[in-house]
Design an enzyme around this catalytic site. Sequence first.
Site, PDB file in Angstrom:
ATOM      1  N   ASP A  81      34.441  44.725  36.527  1.00 23.56           N
ATOM      2  CA  ASP A  81      34.572  45.419  37.817  1.00 23.56           C
ATOM      3  C   ASP A  81      33.371  46.294  38.129  1.00 23.56           C
ATOM      4  OD1 ASP A  81      35.489  46.907  35.592  1.00 23.56           O
ATOM      5  OD2 ASP A  81      36.521  48.330  36.875  1.00 23.56           O
ATOM      6  N   GLU A 139      38.214  48.244  34.468  1.00 23.21           N
ATOM      7  CA  GLU A 139      37.920  49.281  33.472  1.00 23.21           C
ATOM      8  C   GLU A 139      37.753  50.647  34.116  1.00 23.21           C
ATOM      9  OE1 GLU A 139      36.024  52.143  31.192  1.00 23.21           O
ATOM     10  OE2 GLU A 139      34.874  51.170  32.781  1.00 23.21           O
ATOM     11  N   GLU A 140      37.336  50.682  35.374  1.00 26.23           N
ATOM     12  CA  GLU A 140      36.919  51.927  35.997  1.00 26.23           C
ATOM     13  C   GLU A 140      38.051  52.792  36.539  1.00 26.23           C
ATOM     14  OE1 GLU A 140      34.084  53.213  35.863  1.00 26.23           O
ATOM     15  OE2 GLU A 140      32.659  51.621  35.451  1.00 26.23           O
ATOM     16  N   ARG A 180      27.997  54.137  16.304  1.00 25.29           N
ATOM     17  CA  ARG A 180      28.613  55.300  15.685  1.00 25.29           C
ATOM     18  C   ARG A 180      29.918  54.863  15.050  1.00 25.29           C
ATOM     19  NH1 ARG A 180      28.505  60.793  15.479  1.00 25.29           N
ATOM     20  NH2 ARG A 180      30.499  61.786  14.975  1.00 25.29           N
ATOM     21  N   HIS A 366      26.374  55.017  36.856  1.00 25.46           N
ATOM     22  CA  HIS A 366      27.069  55.658  37.976  1.00 25.46           C
ATOM     23  C   HIS A 366      26.083  56.311  38.951  1.00 25.46           C
ATOM     24  CE1 HIS A 366      31.392  55.766  36.202  1.00 25.46           C
ATOM     25  NE2 HIS A 366      30.657  54.864  35.554  1.00 25.46           N
TER      26      HIS A 366
END
Length: 394
Positions: A81, A139-140, A180, A366
Site C-alpha cells: 500500500d 500496512e499503513e 538488530r 513519509h
Amino acid sequence: MIKEKIQELAAGIFEQVVSFRHHIHAHPELSFKEFETSLFIQKQLGAWGISFTTMANTGVVGLIKGDLPSEEVIALRADIDALPIHEATSKPYTSKNKGVMHACGHDVHTSSLLGTAYILNQMKASFGGTIKLIFQPGEEVLPGGASIMIKEGVLENPKPSNIIGQHVMPFIDAGKVGFRSGIYMASTDELYVTVTGKGGHGAQPHQNIDPVLITSHIIVALQQIVSRNADPRLPSVLSFGKVIANGATNIIPNEVKLEGTFRTLNEEWRQEAKRLMKKMAEGIAESMGGSCEFKIMNGYPYLINEPQLTDSTRALAEDYLGKENVLDLDIWMAAEDFAYYSQVTNACFYRLGTGNAAKQATYSVHHPNFDIDEDALKSSTGLMAYIALKQLGN
C-alpha cells in the site's frame, strides 16, 4: 554455487525489477484499496507459473515448492500500500494518482519480492522446501493488513517456521543492510481526546469553562506519565500532533479535539500507561469544571526479531554482501504491522539501504520528496532469495 547462481539471476532480472518498481510507484493505491497493484502482482506470478491465492481482498500469497524432498517452509513478506501524500518529485515514474504516493518504499518491497520470486522459481530444481510469498495490503492504517491476513490463515497450510521481511532505510547507503536482534520497533496506539467546556466571549472568561486551557493542562500533565511513571530504562514516546479548538481571537469554543500517539517496547507498561493517561486526563478536566472523552485505538504491538533467526540471517547477509556492508541498528520507535507476525512466529525484519547523497536519495520515508537509489534493487532481490534458500537448509 547457490550464491553465484542467485547473483547471476539477480543481475539478469534487475532491469525488470526496476520497471516493476516504476510501474507500482507511478500507480500507488491507498491501504486496502490496492486493487490494481494486486492484479499486477498476480499477473507477474501467473506469467512465471507460480501458484497463488488471494486473501484480505487485495493480498496475494504465492507458493514456490522446491523439487527436492523437504517439509521446511519459510515465508517472505512485502507490503503493497501507499500513503495519502502528494508527491513532490519530478521523475518519469512520479505518482499519477494525485494525493497518493509510495513515500514509504512499499513499491521497493513489492518489486523486490517479485524479483526474488523469479529467482527462486528459476532455482526450484536445486532446492528442497517451500517458500511462501506474502504480498500484504494495508500496512499503513489500523488494524494493519498483517493482523487480517493472520486471522485468514496466511501462516497456515503450509505453516512457515520463519518469516523474513525487509524495509527501505534512506539513512543507510544503497548496497548495505542493517540488523538488530531482539526488540526492534515500538508498539503504537492512537489517542483521540475530546475536552468539553462552556464556550463564550474571550473577554468574559469568568462566565465560561475554557476547554483550551483545560487541554493545555492535559497535554503538559500527560508528559509526566512518561517522565515519572515509566521505567527510565524503557523507551516511551507520547506525542500530540493535532489540536483543534476552532474558536477565534475573542471566542472560547465549547470543545477541543486532541489527537496523538503513544509508543513503547513493553506490553505490560503499554497497558498501564494508557490506563494512567485516561485517568489523569479525565481527572484534570473534571477538576477544572469540564469533561474529557479519552478514546484509545489500540495499534500494532512491538516488533521483536527472534535472536537465533536474526543472527543467522545477518551472517547470511554478510556472506552475500560482504561483512562491511552489514550494519548494526539501534531501536527504532516507529511502528510496523510486521510486528504481528513476530508475535506469533519466528521473525526477522531488516533494513535495506536505499540512500545516496549524490543522487538526492536522502529524504526520509513519509516525505513528499522520498526516492531511492535504485542500485539497492541489485542486492534486495538476490539477498532475500539467498536468505530463503539457506534458511531452508539448502
